[in-house]
Scaffold this motif. Sequence first.
Motif, PDB file in Angstrom:
ATOM      1  N   LEU A  89       0.865  -1.181   0.000  1.00 27.87           N
ATOM      2  CA  LEU A  89       0.000   0.000   0.000  1.00 27.87           C
ATOM      3  C   LEU A  89       0.901   1.231   0.000  1.00 27.87           C
ATOM      4  O   LEU A  89       1.606   1.496   0.969  1.00 27.87           O
ATOM      5  N   VAL A  90       0.877   1.972  -1.109  1.00 29.78           N
ATOM      6  CA  VAL A  90       1.714   3.165  -1.254  1.00 29.78           C
ATOM      7  C   VAL A  90       0.847   4.387  -0.988  1.00 29.78           C
ATOM      8  O   VAL A  90      -0.189   4.585  -1.616  1.00 29.78           O
ATOM      9  N   LEU A  91       1.291   5.225  -0.061  1.00 27.59           N
ATOM     10  CA  LEU A  91       0.573   6.453   0.288  1.00 27.59           C
ATOM     11  C   LEU A  91       1.427   7.652  -0.137  1.00 27.59           C
ATOM     12  O   LEU A  91       2.485   7.901   0.440  1.00 27.59           O
ATOM     13  N   ILE A  92       0.946   8.379  -1.153  1.00 29.06           N
ATOM     14  CA  ILE A  92       1.613   9.604  -1.594  1.00 29.06           C
ATOM     15  C   ILE A  92       0.904  10.766  -0.914  1.00 29.06           C
ATOM     16  O   ILE A  92      -0.181  11.172  -1.316  1.00 29.06           O
ATOM     17  N   ASP A  93       1.476  11.282   0.116  1.00 33.33           N
ATOM     18  CA  ASP A  93       0.838  12.323   0.915  1.00 33.33           C
ATOM     19  C   ASP A  93       0.597  13.573   0.067  1.00 33.33           C
ATOM     20  O   ASP A  93       1.491  14.060  -0.619  1.00 33.33           O
ATOM     21  N   GLY A  94      -0.638  14.102   0.120  1.00 31.69           N
ATOM     22  CA  GLY A  94      -0.950  15.381  -0.493  1.00 31.69           C
ATOM     23  C   GLY A  94      -1.166  15.381  -1.993  1.00 31.69           C
ATOM     24  O   GLY A  94      -1.238  16.452  -2.598  1.00 31.69           O
ATOM     25  N   LYS A 107       5.097  18.051   1.194  1.00 30.13           N
ATOM     26  CA  LYS A 107       6.020  19.055   1.734  1.00 30.13           C
ATOM     27  C   LYS A 107       6.300  20.155   0.722  1.00 30.13           C
ATOM     28  O   LYS A 107       6.288  21.348   1.062  1.00 30.13           O
ATOM     29  N   ALA A 108       6.550  19.773  -0.527  1.00 25.92           N
ATOM     30  CA  ALA A 108       6.835  20.774  -1.558  1.00 25.92           C
ATOM     31  C   ALA A 108       5.614  21.642  -1.827  1.00 25.92           C
ATOM     32  O   ALA A 108       5.728  22.857  -2.032  1.00 25.92           O
ATOM     33  N   GLY A 109       4.420  21.041  -1.828  1.00 26.55           N
ATOM     34  CA  GLY A 109       3.206  21.802  -2.086  1.00 26.55           C
ATOM     35  C   GLY A 109       2.935  22.834  -1.014  1.00 26.55           C
ATOM     36  O   GLY A 109       2.573  23.979  -1.314  1.00 26.55           O
ATOM     37  N   HIS A 110       3.090  22.438   0.242  1.00 26.77           N
ATOM     38  CA  HIS A 110       2.875  23.391   1.331  1.00 26.77           C
ATOM     39  C   HIS A 110       3.808  24.590   1.210  1.00 26.77           C
ATOM     40  O   HIS A 110       3.386  25.743   1.380  1.00 26.77           O
ATOM     41  N   ARG A 111       5.040  24.329   0.925  1.00 25.62           N
ATOM     42  CA  ARG A 111       6.036  25.412   0.946  1.00 25.62           C
ATOM     43  C   ARG A 111       6.042  26.252  -0.321  1.00 25.62           C
ATOM     44  O   ARG A 111       6.176  27.484  -0.254  1.00 25.62           O
ATOM     45  N   TYR A 112       5.888  25.593  -1.486  1.00 25.43           N
ATOM     46  CA  TYR A 112       6.088  26.309  -2.737  1.00 25.43           C
ATOM     47  C   TYR A 112       4.851  26.404  -3.625  1.00 25.43           C
ATOM     48  O   TYR A 112       4.829  27.212  -4.562  1.00 25.43           O
TER      49      TYR A 112
END
Length: 373
Positions: A41-46, A202-207
Motif C-alpha cells: 500500500l503506497v501512500l503519496i501524501d498530499g 512538503k513541496a506543495g505546502h512550501r512552494y
Amino acid sequence: MSLILPSESLAARSVVGVADDVFAALRGESASLPRAESVVLVLIDGLGAISLRAHSGHARALTSGMAKKDVAHSVFPSTTAAALTSILTGVWPGQHGLVGYRVLDPSRGILVNQLTGWESEGLDPATWQAAPTVFERARAEGRPTYAVGVAAYAASGFTRATLRGADFVAAQTPAERVEAAYDLAERHPGSLVYCYLPEADKAGHRYGLDSVHWVSALEEIDAALSRPVPPGVGVLVTSDHGMIDVPAHRQIVLEAEHLVGVQHIGGEPRMLHVYAESGADGAAVAERWRRDLEGLADVGTRQQAIASGFFGPEVTRAAASRIGDVLVVARGNGAVYDGTAADQRSRGMIGQHGGLTPEERQVPLLRFGAFAR
C-alpha cells in the motif's frame, strides 16, 4: 448558511475502505481487487487526483493507465491526521477520533497537535487513537507487516498511533523506500507492506502546486514507482488528500472583534475548529461568524456537522468532545487565520488542504502489479 457536505455518487469509493480492500485481496475475497500473494500500500501524501491529472506529463508511470473511475474520496476534514488514520484503521474520523490537525483535549482544556504534538503535549497514542490499525489486524492473522518510511518518523507519536503492529523500516529517498517495500513483499509471502512518500505534500505546502519544486517531487515519486513490481505482489497507490494553492490576497485574517466569546481556534486555515468560551452560546457564535464571513466561508455547529455525517456515520463520545463548537470551512481558494495569534508563520504556507473542494477531497486509487487490470 449551514455546512453542506458535497453530494457524491453512491458508487463513489472512500479511502476508509482501503484497509478492508487489501485484506480481502490477500484472502482472494475482494470484489474490486484480484488476489495477491502480498500487498504493498503506497501512500503519496498530499497528491490529489485533479492535480495528478493536470500534471500527467510529469507522472507517466502513475497516469498511463489511469481511468476516470480510478479515484476515491478523502474524509472530512481533508487533512493528514484525519485521513491517513482512516486509511490505516478502516474507520471514519468520528470513530478513531483524530478529527483535525489541532483539536481540543477536553480533559485539560488545551489544543493539541495530532501530527507533531504527541510527546510535547502529553497524548497517549494507544488511548487517544484506540481503533485497531490495519497492521494489528494483519498480525492477528499471522501475516508479516511492515511500514517503510522516513527515519525521522520511526518513533513519533503519530506513527505509534497509526502504524501499530508494523515493523518500521527506514529508507531515505522515494526510490529507496519503494525498492525496500517491494523487496519485503516479495521475500515475505502473505505480507502487508506500507510505503509512505511525503515529498509532494512538503513541496506543495512550501512552494505551491505549480512550482518547480512540487513538479520535481512528483517526478521523483513517479520514477520510483516506475520500477517493475515483483510477481504476485499487488500494489495499491492512493493519497490522504489533495491540495490547493492559497494566494496571499485570499487570506482572511480575523481580528479581536471577530473572536468575542471564543476560547480556542484549532483545525487549520482551510477548516477551523472554533471552541467557545465556557458559558458562551455556541449557536450565537456560529451565527455571528456566518455574518462576518458571508461569501467567504461556510459555518456550522458541531451538532449540525455530526447530524449531517461529516465525520462519518458514527461519532464516539470522545471524538465529539474534540470537535469545535463551530466549524468554519473556507470557500474557493481562501483560508482563515487568527490575526491575534502570536505565531503567524502558517500564513506563509501556499499549498493547503482541509476543506471540501474536489481538489482537496478527490485522490487517486491506482493499481499495479498483481492488481493491474
